[in-house]
Design a protein around this motif. Structure first.
Motif, PDB file in Angstrom:
ATOM      1  N   PHE A 339       0.816  -1.217   0.000  1.00 24.79           N
ATOM      2  CA  PHE A 339       0.000   0.000   0.000  1.00 24.79           C
ATOM      3  C   PHE A 339       0.849   1.267   0.000  1.00 24.79           C
ATOM      4  CE2 PHE A 339      -3.218  -2.994   1.506  1.00 24.79           C
ATOM      5  CZ  PHE A 339      -4.349  -2.564   0.821  1.00 24.79           C
ATOM      6  N   GLN A 340       2.117   1.153   0.415  1.00 23.65           N
ATOM      7  CA  GLN A 340       2.992   2.330   0.445  1.00 23.65           C
ATOM      8  C   GLN A 340       3.231   2.908  -0.948  1.00 23.65           C
ATOM      9  OE1 GLN A 340       4.047   3.487   3.553  1.00 23.65           O
ATOM     10  NE2 GLN A 340       2.620   1.900   4.195  1.00 23.65           N
ATOM     11  N   THR A 341       2.926   2.134  -1.974  1.00 33.46           N
ATOM     12  CA  THR A 341       3.109   2.623  -3.347  1.00 33.46           C
ATOM     13  C   THR A 341       2.052   3.662  -3.728  1.00 33.46           C
ATOM     14  OG1 THR A 341       3.604   1.875  -5.602  1.00 33.46           O
ATOM     15  CG2 THR A 341       1.633   0.964  -4.581  1.00 33.46           C
ATOM     16  N   LEU A 342       0.942   3.715  -2.991  1.00 31.65           N
ATOM     17  CA  LEU A 342      -0.162   4.606  -3.364  1.00 31.65           C
ATOM     18  C   LEU A 342       0.230   6.074  -3.312  1.00 31.65           C
ATOM     19  CD1 LEU A 342      -3.129   2.801  -1.544  1.00 31.65           C
ATOM     20  CD2 LEU A 342      -2.724   2.928  -4.014  1.00 31.65           C
ATOM     21  N   ASN A 343       1.049   6.446  -2.333  1.00 32.25           N
ATOM     22  CA  ASN A 343       1.470   7.843  -2.207  1.00 32.25           C
ATOM     23  C   ASN A 343       2.149   8.338  -3.479  1.00 32.25           C
ATOM     24  OD1 ASN A 343       3.236  10.105  -1.631  1.00 32.25           O
ATOM     25  ND2 ASN A 343       2.799   9.823   0.520  1.00 32.25           N
ATOM     26  N   PRO A 344       3.276   7.738  -3.910  1.00 35.19           N
ATOM     27  CA  PRO A 344       3.931   8.243  -5.121  1.00 35.19           C
ATOM     28  C   PRO A 344       3.113   8.062  -6.389  1.00 35.19           C
ATOM     29  CG  PRO A 344       4.990   6.226  -4.357  1.00 35.19           C
ATOM     30  CD  PRO A 344       4.060   6.654  -3.274  1.00 35.19           C
ATOM     31  N   VAL A 345       2.331   7.000  -6.466  1.00 40.10           N
ATOM     32  CA  VAL A 345       1.515   6.779  -7.671  1.00 40.10           C
ATOM     33  C   VAL A 345       0.491   7.901  -7.830  1.00 40.10           C
ATOM     34  CG1 VAL A 345      -0.283   5.311  -8.675  1.00 40.10           C
ATOM     35  CG2 VAL A 345       1.836   4.284  -7.854  1.00 40.10           C
ATOM     36  N   PHE A 346      -0.201   8.237  -6.759  1.00 44.01           N
ATOM     37  CA  PHE A 346      -1.194   9.319  -6.848  1.00 44.01           C
ATOM     38  C   PHE A 346      -0.530  10.675  -7.100  1.00 44.01           C
ATOM     39  CE2 PHE A 346      -4.423   6.633  -4.400  1.00 44.01           C
ATOM     40  CZ  PHE A 346      -5.215   6.437  -5.530  1.00 44.01           C
ATOM     41  N   ILE A 347       0.675  10.872  -6.555  1.00 46.67           N
ATOM     42  CA  ILE A 347       1.396  12.113  -6.844  1.00 46.67           C
ATOM     43  C   ILE A 347       1.682  12.223  -8.338  1.00 46.67           C
ATOM     44  CG2 ILE A 347       3.605  13.322  -6.551  1.00 46.67           C
ATOM     45  CD1 ILE A 347       3.620  12.394  -3.655  1.00 46.67           C
ATOM     46  N   MET A 348       2.138  11.125  -8.938  1.00 45.96           N
ATOM     47  CA  MET A 348       2.451  11.144 -10.376  1.00 45.96           C
ATOM     48  C   MET A 348       1.195  11.376 -11.222  1.00 45.96           C
ATOM     49  SD  MET A 348       5.513   8.352 -10.984  1.00 45.96           S
ATOM     50  CE  MET A 348       4.843   6.976 -10.031  1.00 45.96           C
ATOM     51  N   LEU A 350      -1.671  12.985 -10.118  1.00 47.93           N
ATOM     52  CA  LEU A 350      -2.296  14.280  -9.837  1.00 47.93           C
ATOM     53  C   LEU A 350      -1.440  15.486 -10.213  1.00 47.93           C
ATOM     54  CD1 LEU A 350      -3.872  13.489  -6.342  1.00 47.93           C
ATOM     55  CD2 LEU A 350      -5.103  13.836  -8.483  1.00 47.93           C
ATOM     56  N   THR A 351      -0.122  15.338 -10.186  1.00 42.12           N
ATOM     57  CA  THR A 351       0.746  16.493 -10.446  1.00 42.12           C
ATOM     58  C   THR A 351       0.466  17.170 -11.789  1.00 42.12           C
ATOM     59  OG1 THR A 351       2.509  15.704  -8.994  1.00 42.12           O
ATOM     60  CG2 THR A 351       3.138  17.269 -10.724  1.00 42.12           C
ATOM     61  N   PRO A 352       0.386  16.431 -12.918  1.00 43.67           N
ATOM     62  CA  PRO A 352       0.095  17.116 -14.192  1.00 43.67           C
ATOM     63  C   PRO A 352      -1.241  17.859 -14.176  1.00 43.67           C
ATOM     64  CG  PRO A 352       0.832  14.865 -14.586  1.00 43.67           C
ATOM     65  CD  PRO A 352       0.580  14.984 -13.117  1.00 43.67           C
ATOM     66  N   LEU A 353      -2.232  17.284 -13.487  1.00 43.88           N
ATOM     67  CA  LEU A 353      -3.547  17.918 -13.426  1.00 43.88           C
ATOM     68  C   LEU A 353      -3.484  19.245 -12.672  1.00 43.88           C
ATOM     69  CD1 LEU A 353      -5.751  14.773 -12.609  1.00 43.88           C
ATOM     70  CD2 LEU A 353      -5.407  15.855 -14.836  1.00 43.88           C
ATOM     71  N   PHE A 354      -2.753  19.253 -11.550  1.00 42.40           N
ATOM     72  CA  PHE A 354      -2.662  20.483 -10.761  1.00 42.40           C
ATOM     73  C   PHE A 354      -1.737  21.512 -11.414  1.00 42.40           C
ATOM     74  CE2 PHE A 354      -4.894  18.121  -7.585  1.00 42.40           C
ATOM     75  CZ  PHE A 354      -5.523  19.090  -6.809  1.00 42.40           C
ATOM     76  N   VAL A 355      -0.711  21.051 -12.110  1.00 39.81           N
ATOM     77  CA  VAL A 355       0.136  21.993 -12.856  1.00 39.81           C
ATOM     78  C   VAL A 355      -0.709  22.712 -13.904  1.00 39.81           C
ATOM     79  CG1 VAL A 355       2.028  22.177 -14.526  1.00 39.81           C
ATOM     80  CG2 VAL A 355       2.315  20.794 -12.470  1.00 39.81           C
ATOM     81  N   TRP A 356      -1.538  21.962 -14.620  1.00 37.07           N
ATOM     82  CA  TRP A 356      -2.426  22.552 -15.630  1.00 37.07           C
ATOM     83  C   TRP A 356      -3.408  23.522 -14.965  1.00 37.07           C
ATOM     84  CZ3 TRP A 356      -7.642  22.869 -16.372  1.00 37.07           C
ATOM     85  CH2 TRP A 356      -8.079  23.310 -17.621  1.00 37.07           C
ATOM     86  N   VAL A 410      -5.740  12.402   0.631  1.00 39.97           N
ATOM     87  CA  VAL A 410      -4.618  13.114   1.237  1.00 39.97           C
ATOM     88  C   VAL A 410      -3.636  13.610   0.181  1.00 39.97           C
ATOM     89  CG1 VAL A 410      -2.892  11.282   1.657  1.00 39.97           C
ATOM     90  CG2 VAL A 410      -3.191  13.118   3.320  1.00 39.97           C
ATOM     91  N   GLU A 411      -3.567  12.928  -0.970  1.00 36.91           N
ATOM     92  CA  GLU A 411      -2.675  13.416  -2.024  1.00 36.91           C
ATOM     93  C   GLU A 411      -3.248  14.653  -2.719  1.00 36.91           C
ATOM     94  OE1 GLU A 411       0.265  12.628  -1.968  1.00 36.91           O
ATOM     95  OE2 GLU A 411      -0.114  10.959  -0.596  1.00 36.91           O
ATOM     96  N   ILE A 412      -4.564  14.810  -2.717  1.00 39.42           N
ATOM     97  CA  ILE A 412      -5.142  16.086  -3.168  1.00 39.42           C
ATOM     98  C   ILE A 412      -4.661  17.194  -2.226  1.00 39.42           C
ATOM     99  CG2 ILE A 412      -7.288  17.407  -3.418  1.00 39.42           C
ATOM    100  CD1 ILE A 412      -8.661  14.816  -4.269  1.00 39.42           C
ATOM    101  N   ALA A 413      -4.665  16.888  -0.922  1.00 42.01           N
ATOM    102  CA  ALA A 413      -4.153  17.853   0.059  1.00 42.01           C
ATOM    103  C   ALA A 413      -2.691  18.175  -0.212  1.00 42.01           C
ATOM    104  CB  ALA A 413      -4.318  17.295   1.475  1.00 42.01           C
ATOM    105  N   GLU A 414      -1.912  17.158  -0.545  1.00 44.46           N
ATOM    106  CA  GLU A 414      -0.485  17.399  -0.812  1.00 44.46           C
ATOM    107  C   GLU A 414      -0.283  18.320  -2.010  1.00 44.46           C
ATOM    108  OE1 GLU A 414       3.796  15.132  -1.258  1.00 44.46           O
ATOM    109  OE2 GLU A 414       2.050  14.063  -0.490  1.00 44.46           O
ATOM    110  N   MET A 415      -1.106  18.164  -3.034  1.00 44.60           N
ATOM    111  CA  MET A 415      -0.996  19.038  -4.210  1.00 44.60           C
ATOM    112  C   MET A 415      -1.281  20.510  -3.849  1.00 44.60           C
ATOM    113  SD  MET A 415      -0.082  17.195  -6.803  1.00 44.60           S
ATOM    114  CE  MET A 415       0.932  16.350  -5.598  1.00 44.60           C
ATOM    115  N   LEU A 416      -2.112  20.697  -2.815  1.00 42.04           N
ATOM    116  CA  LEU A 416      -2.470  22.053  -2.400  1.00 42.04           C
ATOM    117  C   LEU A 416      -1.471  22.650  -1.404  1.00 42.04           C
ATOM    118  CD1 LEU A 416      -6.263  21.353  -1.931  1.00 42.04           C
ATOM    119  CD2 LEU A 416      -5.345  23.049  -3.511  1.00 42.04           C
TER     120      LEU A 416
END
Length: 497
Positions: A339-348, A350-356, A410-416
């Motif tokens: 399950f620890q893989t979920l953090n970096p996977v969601f970052i990868m 979500l990042t392009p979406l939030f950059v846009w 929580v990764e949505i929170a990280e993007m913010l």
């Protein structure tokens, strides 16, 4: 020799980026691979391959470990700037990290655990802040490829972090052949983490000689003999004080791992308070800069609360994954560590979406509002985890989708919060405290995890619902307070957006 702007050997980027990309990828592979299984190693019974500590102590050790890593980052930047230069500092850090994993791969018990923690904390503190600094050094100030280069570098970080929670637990489980029977050979997993860091060091050493600037071998601001003597005296005084405290604890019968964790927690909270006091009182800080430092205080607190929740993935959520989650979907079985893989996977993802989003949203919220909304999402990720206990009780196992949902929120929170925090830290920094202010962002993470090391003691199956709800509500409430005060905080930022 090609100029920086002409070097396009690595997907249009300087060749040196490839060296730093893979160095950080393998370092993150080793670190997150180790963290994926370390909690279980600490509290699994000895006959199952673990150290046999109680879960509460294991969870506290994991939290304070993460805190120490970020506390040490403040020292690594100073050693690079004043003594060794970034390239040498990163190499020494990598060597320490590798030996830390090697020590952990040996069946030497609790002593090896603490020795490994010391080596990896010191090594990560030397390596992590300076690799990022070297990436910036690959580009001239006017080079428009800089943002894309950093994006590729961050992708490397997350790539290593994403594959490690699969490969390292796989090694610990006998490489898919269950070669160790019913006992998990954690040492085989730690050995794979050590091998990953070795690969990173080899390519860094040879790639660095070819593709990294010779200037990275020299400190930016070499320390004088007089300054060095003064620093050594201060270090000696600090070590003497620490020794006195430890001896006093021993004489009082209080020298144990839990009290040492509490001592580190106090330091992790006191150090940023000290930094803020120094900056606010300094004659080198102008009135406008002082206002900006005041604005940064609520952002720092918000960051600490967020990181406390986000970094719990390898602690509280790891316990939930092991004890409360159905570890299969149909015929596909997986490990709790996966399950620890979920953090970096969601970052990868979500990042392009939030950059846009940030590039195209003209009326986007100010930094304080982004932090406030991020805290609300972070709190909701914990409130979400209270639901399965409320709906089905806390004695059985529940769908893995609960954890997937929590990590996504929580990764949505990280993007913010995370990228905005890095950016706003550099903007709000007083001129005389540029590097110290940058270390404050690392200290927010250290403080959050240090507080975690104390409150995680209250987590168990019996207190699961209350724990997630209380921590989640604290985050949401603070986020709402920040939202109400966001205009006032933004005004204190004195023109910084």
């Amino acid at each position: 020799m090609k100029q920086k702007s002409e070097d396009t050997a690595f997907f249009g980027q300087p060749k040196g980026l490839s060296t730093l990309f893979f160095t950080e990828m393998w370092e993150r592979f080793s670190y997150y691979g180790m963290r994926a299984i370390l909690l279980f190693y600490i509290y699994y019974a000895v006959d199952k391959g673990g150290l046999g500590m109680d879960e509460v102590t294991a969870a506290s050790i994991m939290s304070i470990y993460g805190s120490l890593v970020y506390l040490s980052s403040t020292v690594g930047g100073w050693l690079s700037d004043r003594i060794w230069g970034s390239r040498k500092t990163v190499f020494i850090g990598g060597v320490l990290i590798m030996f830390g994993h090697i020590v952990l791969s040996l069946p030497l018990g609790t002593a090896a655990l603490y020795c490994s923690i010391a080596l990896i904390v010191a090594g990560t503190g030397l390596l992590k802040p300076n690799v990022s600094d070297m990436v910036g050094g690959l580009y001239s100030p006017e080079d428009r490829r800089r943002d894309a280069g950093f994006s590729m570098f961050v992708f490397g970080i997350n790539l290593g972090s994403a594959i490690a929670p699969w490969l390292v637990p796989w090694a610990a489980d006998g490489f898919g052949f269950h070669a160790f029977g019913n006992t998990t050979n954690f040492h085989a997993g730690f050995s794979l983490a050590a091998f990953g860091m070795l690969l990173g060091l080899i390519q860094y050493y040879y790639g660095g000689r070819k593709h990294l600037s010779k200037d990275s071998n020299k400190p930016n601001d070499p320390i004088s003999k007089e300054e060095l003597q003064s620093i050594i005296k201060k270090i000696v005084v600090a070590l003497v004080i620490l020794a006195i405290v430890l001896v006093a604890m021993q004489l009082l019968g209080k020298l144990n791992i839990n009290n040492i964790i509490s001592l580190i927690t106090i330091l992790a909270i006191a150090i940023p308070i000290y930094y803020f006091a120094i900056m606010l009182k300094s004659d080198k800080v102008t009135k406008t800069e002082r206002s900006r430092v005041l604005a940064y205080i609520p952002l720092f607190i918000a960051g600490a609360i967020f990181w406390g929740i986000e970094e719990s993935g390898s602690v509280v959520l790891a316990l939930f994954a092991e004890q409360r989650t159905i570890l299969h979907i149909g015929s596909w079985h997986f490990a709790a560590a996966n399950f620890q893989t979920l953090n970096p996977v969601f970052i990868m993802i979500l990042t392009p979406l939030f950059v846009w989003l940030w590039e195209h949203w003209k009326g986007q919220p100010t930094a304080p509002k982004k932090f406030a909304i991020g805290l609300v999402f972070a709190g909701l990720s914990y409130a979400w985890m209270a639901l399965p206990g409320m709906l089905y009780g806390t004695s059985g196992r529940v769908s893995p989708l609960w954890l997937v949902g929590s990590w996504f929120i929580v990764e949505i929170a990280e993007m913010l919060i995370s990228p905005i925090g890095l950016s706003v830290t550099t903007k709000l920094a007083p001129k005389a405290f540029q590097s110290q202010m940058m270390s404050m962002w690392f200290l927010a993470d250290a403080t959050g995890q240090a507080v975690n090391s104390q409150i995680v003691k209250y987590y168990s199956a019996n207190t699961e619902v209350q724990y997630f709800l209380i921590v989640g509500i604290v985050s949401v409430v603070f986020g709402l307070i920040m939202l109400v005060l966001s205009k006032r905080i933004h005004a204190l930022m004195a023109g910084i957006n």
